[in-house]
Design an enzyme around this catalytic site. Sequence first.
Site, PDB file in Angstrom:
ATOM      1  N   SER A 135       0.827  -1.197   0.000  1.00 22.63           N
ATOM      2  CA  SER A 135       0.000   0.000   0.000  1.00 22.63           C
ATOM      3  C   SER A 135       0.870   1.259   0.000  1.00 22.63           C
ATOM      4  CB  SER A 135      -0.962  -0.048   1.197  1.00 22.63           C
ATOM      5  OG  SER A 135      -2.031   0.850   1.020  1.00 22.63           O
ATOM      6  N   ASP A 160      -5.860  -3.833  -2.258  1.00 25.63           N
ATOM      7  CA  ASP A 160      -4.818  -3.488  -1.284  1.00 25.63           C
ATOM      8  C   ASP A 160      -4.201  -4.728  -0.635  1.00 25.63           C
ATOM      9  OD1 ASP A 160      -3.561  -2.590   1.262  1.00 25.63           O
ATOM     10  OD2 ASP A 160      -4.361  -0.646   0.644  1.00 25.63           O
TER      11      ASP A 160
END
Length: 605
Positions: free
Chosen positions: A346, A460
């Site tokens: 991320s 993610d």
Amino acid sequence: MQVDPATGLVEKLAGLPLFHSIEPDLLRAIADKFDWFSLPGGQLLFSQGDKDDSLYVILSGRLGAFLLNDEGKEVLIRQMPTGETVGEMAVLSGEPRSATVLALRDTELVRISKPAFAKLIDEHPRSLRFVTDLLVQRLREPPRLAPSTGAPKTVAILPLDRELAASVFTRSFAKAFAELGLKACVLDNSSIERPIEWFNALEETHDVVLYEAESEASEWSRLCLRQADRVVLLADATRPLLFVPPAFEAALNNPRRASIELVLYSDRPSLSPPQTFSLMMLFKTSQHHHVRREVPRDFRRLARMIMGRAIGVVLSGGGARGLSHIGVIRALRESGMELDLFGGTSMGSIVAACAALEWDDQVLAERMRAAFSGGNPIADYTLPLVALSRGRKATKLFQKHFGEQHVEDCPCPFFCVSANLTTGEMKVHRTGLIWLATRASASIPGVLPPVIDGSDILVDGGILNNLPIDVMSEMRRGPIIAVDVSRDYGFKSTIDDLDHRSMWQLLSHARQGTPNVLRVLMAATTVSSLRQLRRMRSHVDLLIETPLPEVSMLDWKAFNLTVEAGYRHAMEILEKKKGVLSPASDEVQSTNPEHLRTGKAPHVA
């Protein structure tokens, strides 16, 4: 004057510790029962399950023992150097071979069969002392299985283009080892007539021996490949590879032999190789490296990577809190360490990519400030059919800063992770466009639209692995520094009942801590991987947990505060760890007990 072969063998055996206590007349009797032979590097001595009942003693060279792992792949579990024996249990009990053994070098051995061994004991009962010494030696060894993961002693450098300045590369490579405090020597084709013992002696007196092979499949090149623990394929980063000699292909495709690494070499100070991916696919290499002729740190990085002394940095996800990674990278660099490879999830994947591209501290801070401090990068909200945000603003941001650069072309090795919702597994991005890989790694479900890869849906990586220490650890390149921003994240509510509150009441509490949809979705990406994170911390040599109690995952405007918090905390940690971190050698000395344990693999029967 020619030396009697029997006399020569007695002299060789007398020089091995195993035979030091044996009287000369008995040693000659033992030598008479031995068959003396050579085994070229890469050749099989015996396979697991074979009924071969002979005992072998290594006079010079090196053997390797292989076992099948749970995936059915042969792995090297033990290396056996000069003076070791192989198969004493088989000659005593007749049991099948417990592992596959082959020559890792050109090796000289002596062999005694079970019948000859029995005859030796009948004729010379004192030879039982030799057997007793063998058994005592084996009983003293721990019965643990320890895969062989040590640094290579020999590296063959194989140029794939005759136009390459391979000698210039090899000299710079040897110099890099010296800068790491390692003793290296370089061998070229002038050494081809040397005996096996001479090569063996060089290994004993040096930390690493570099074999400079030729671009043709010559006798010298074949010897280099036979002697190598590691093969470095040297390719011109700017010229297409025309062909690989068939003799090389056979040697390079042998799964039992040395691991292969690709080096893309260039005379240019800046590099954008056009063929990295195609060469990676051609040779199926586990690792590739970019080396620029006029950049000494590239050679030092390569030497550290080869020897398992490279410093890997892993950065966690955490939204705006991940901006603190910028300060941590600056602190690590200022401490004098050369950071070698990067990975992240991320927000951590974005900063890791910038560091892998070798952006300096000023450029890194300025670009990230321009990208994130001006406002929320996910603020182009829409009707939430797929996500709360259209994702166009975020995508343009990634494309603007990373352009058409590819993961595999980063000067420093880089990876990031995303979660594949289609397969339910983690995806590790090691190739492809950087902007697309980091966009996938940072696609918070419900907040940003996912990235579509073929028919797979990528979101993610924090859902499965918010701090991919395990991915870095599996590379086995050296010590790991992990940076986690999930510590003390105070995601708490100031309102005690959500079900029975009106929209206006919820809005009135929004700035005071109401768990709104964005905060809930962003926090949810890291919760499931927290337990895995606690388990994986045992693989870390230095863990930096940046305290950010006043910074939320959406607090993008706190850019300066967050970056400085990361810098200050990292500098405090580094000050405390002065005895653990050694910038002079660019090596992190682990304080983790798991990394200090060593053990020998069981002996091969």
